[in-house]
Design an enzyme around this catalytic site. Structure first.
Site, short mmCIF file in Angstrom:
data_model
loop_
_atom_site.label_atom_id
_atom_site.label_comp_id
_atom_site.label_asym_id
_atom_site.label_seq_id
_atom_site.Cartn_x
_atom_site.Cartn_y
_atom_site.Cartn_z
N LYS A 1 -8.81 -19.18 34.59
CA LYS A 1 -8.45 -19.96 33.42
C LYS A 1 -8.90 -21.57 34.42
O LYS A 1 -9.23 -21.79 33.12
CB LYS A 1 -7.46 -19.89 33.37
CG LYS A 1 -6.65 -18.25 32.58
CD LYS A 1 -7.76 -17.92 31.30
CE LYS A 1 -6.93 -17.04 31.12
NZ LYS A 1 -8.22 -16.19 29.86
N1 PMP Z 1 -6.31 -11.27 33.95
C1 PMP Z 1 -5.07 -12.56 33.78
C2 PMP Z 1 -3.84 -12.78 34.69
C3 PMP Z 1 -5.53 -13.10 32.38
O1 PMP Z 1 -4.24 -14.47 32.86
C4 PMP Z 1 -6.14 -12.71 31.52
C5 PMP Z 1 -6.02 -14.05 30.69
N2 PMP Z 1 -5.11 -13.32 29.15
C6 PMP Z 1 -7.55 -11.97 32.28
C7 PMP Z 1 -7.03 -11.10 33.50
C8 PMP Z 1 -8.13 -11.36 31.22
O2 PMP Z 1 -9.35 -12.82 30.79
P1 PMP Z 1 -9.76 -13.37 29.32
O3 PMP Z 1 -8.59 -13.53 28.43
O4 PMP Z 1 -11.15 -14.05 29.80
O5 PMP Z 1 -10.47 -11.62 28.90
#
Ligand code: PMP
Length: 344
Positions: free
Chosen positions: A48
């Site tokens: 993130k």
């Molecule tokens: N794993 C974790 C721990 C996350 O915080 C997120 C984000 N919601 C994701 C996976 C998935 O990534 P994305 O939001 O880019 O699909």
């Protein structure tokens, strides 16, 4: 920055360029070659960081943000931490509207990183004025000099990964990648990375990971929103109960669902076998990879990259706690972390 001495002006210069690490044991017996893209090497310990930095710098480029302005988001998780980190360095106010379900540890962590945290009741509908969505929207309309990141519905989330995660993986595999395995929450990671990789080689297979209790897999297959797919589950950050516009379903070839229990065991197995201490969704991604392997997805020529989104330290009171595992009924002797207490 002094590249030669590895001296950085601030933590933000360390966002991205995460390593690809060969998986040596957990994939033994599988055909092909397996590497993990370990996003915990970002300074905020998750993927993130990439979207927080990219979206904020895009707003700066467009002249929407000036120092002292406010950045708003609705998350207690990794995105909140990353936005708070970027805000500190760049001199912005950071407001995070979070649900009262968020753990005290998480809220303390965000406050430590300088964020102003609004704790909103969890048990109200999304359109209730007290919900964290509505509180964020209201604050955004009231605070004139503010930007609302809105990660589930912001296409810049996809662009962030198109411009960083995708090119990094392409370069690190010298263009030899054949399969990408990645979780989907907002969908930004998998969609942006896939768009870049497919622009280089349309044959690369993009394999998504979804949770039981989430609508993404069914929507991918039918393009219909099936609310019967929705029920509570424990993995945080993976899957969703709505269809995010930050997901490009057309670049994803297939979805695989994983269970809370399997994902937890596989995360613990990753620590024991590879020395990679990763988060719950990393366990889910690895578990999904195993399931794809069982279905015969890979062969001797496969060059597979699996993306691990965050670090294990955020899950000490969950999957890395024997007590929590027991409470969920997830325990089995094979996966015990410490098999015996030794008396001295
Ligand atoms: N794993 C974790 C721990 C996350 O915080 C997120 C984000 N919601 C994701 C996976 C998935 O990534 P994305 O939001 O880019 O699909």
């Amino acid at each position: 920055m002094r590249e030669d001495l590895k001296v950085y002006d601030n933590v933000l210069q360390l966002v991205g360029n995460t390593p690809l690490i060969h998986l040596n044991k957990i994939t033994s017996g599988f055909k092909g070659d397996y590497h993990a893209k370990v996003e915990a090497f970002n300074p905020g310990h998750s993927s993130k960081d990439r979207i927080a930095l990219y979206i904020i710098e895009e707003a700066e480029r467009k002249g929407i943000l000036k120092p002292g302005d406010t950045i708003i988001e609705t998350t207690s998780g990794n995105t909140g931490f990353s936005i708070a980190m970027v805000s500190i360095i760049k001199g912005y106010e950071c407001i995070l509207a979070v649900s009262s379900k968020s753990s005290k540890d998480k809220i303390d962590m965000l406050r430590t990183m300088g964020a102003k945290v609004y704790v909103c009741p969890a048990n109200v509908p999304a359109d209730d004025p007290r919900s964290y969505y509505e509180v964020a929207k209201r604050l955004h309309s009231e605070i004139k000099a503010s930007v609302y990141i809105n990660q589930y519905f912001n296409n810049l989330n996809i662009d962030a990964h198109f411009n960083s995660t995708g090119p990094e993986i392409w370069k690190q595999t010298e263009g030899k990648i054949t399969h990408l395995v990645a979780c989907s929450g907002t969908g930004g990671t998998i969609s942006g990375t896939a768009r870049y990789l497919k622009s280089k080689n349309p044959e690369i297979r993009i394999l998504g990971i979804d949770a039981f209790g989430s609508v993404l897999k069914k929507y991918h297959e039918t393009r219909e929103f099936d609310k019967d797919e929705i029920y509570p589950y424990r993995i945080e950050g993976l899957g969703k109960n709505l269809i995010p516009t930050a997901t490009d379903f057309d670049v994803i070839d297939q979805f695989m669902k994983v269970s809370d229990e399997d994902a937890a065991h596989t995360a613990r197995e990753l620590a024991r076998t590879e020395g990679i201490f990763a988060g719950y969704t990393s366990g889910a991604a690895m578990q999904g990879l195993k399931q794809y392997a069982e279905e015969g997805e890979f062969d001797e020529n496969s060059r597979v990259v699996v993306l691990f989104p965050d670090h294990g330290s955020r899950y000490m009171s969950k999957i890395y706690s024997d007590d929590w595992m027991n409470e969920q009924g997830f325990f089995d002797a094979k996966n015990e972390l410490s098999t015996q207490d030794i008396e001295i």
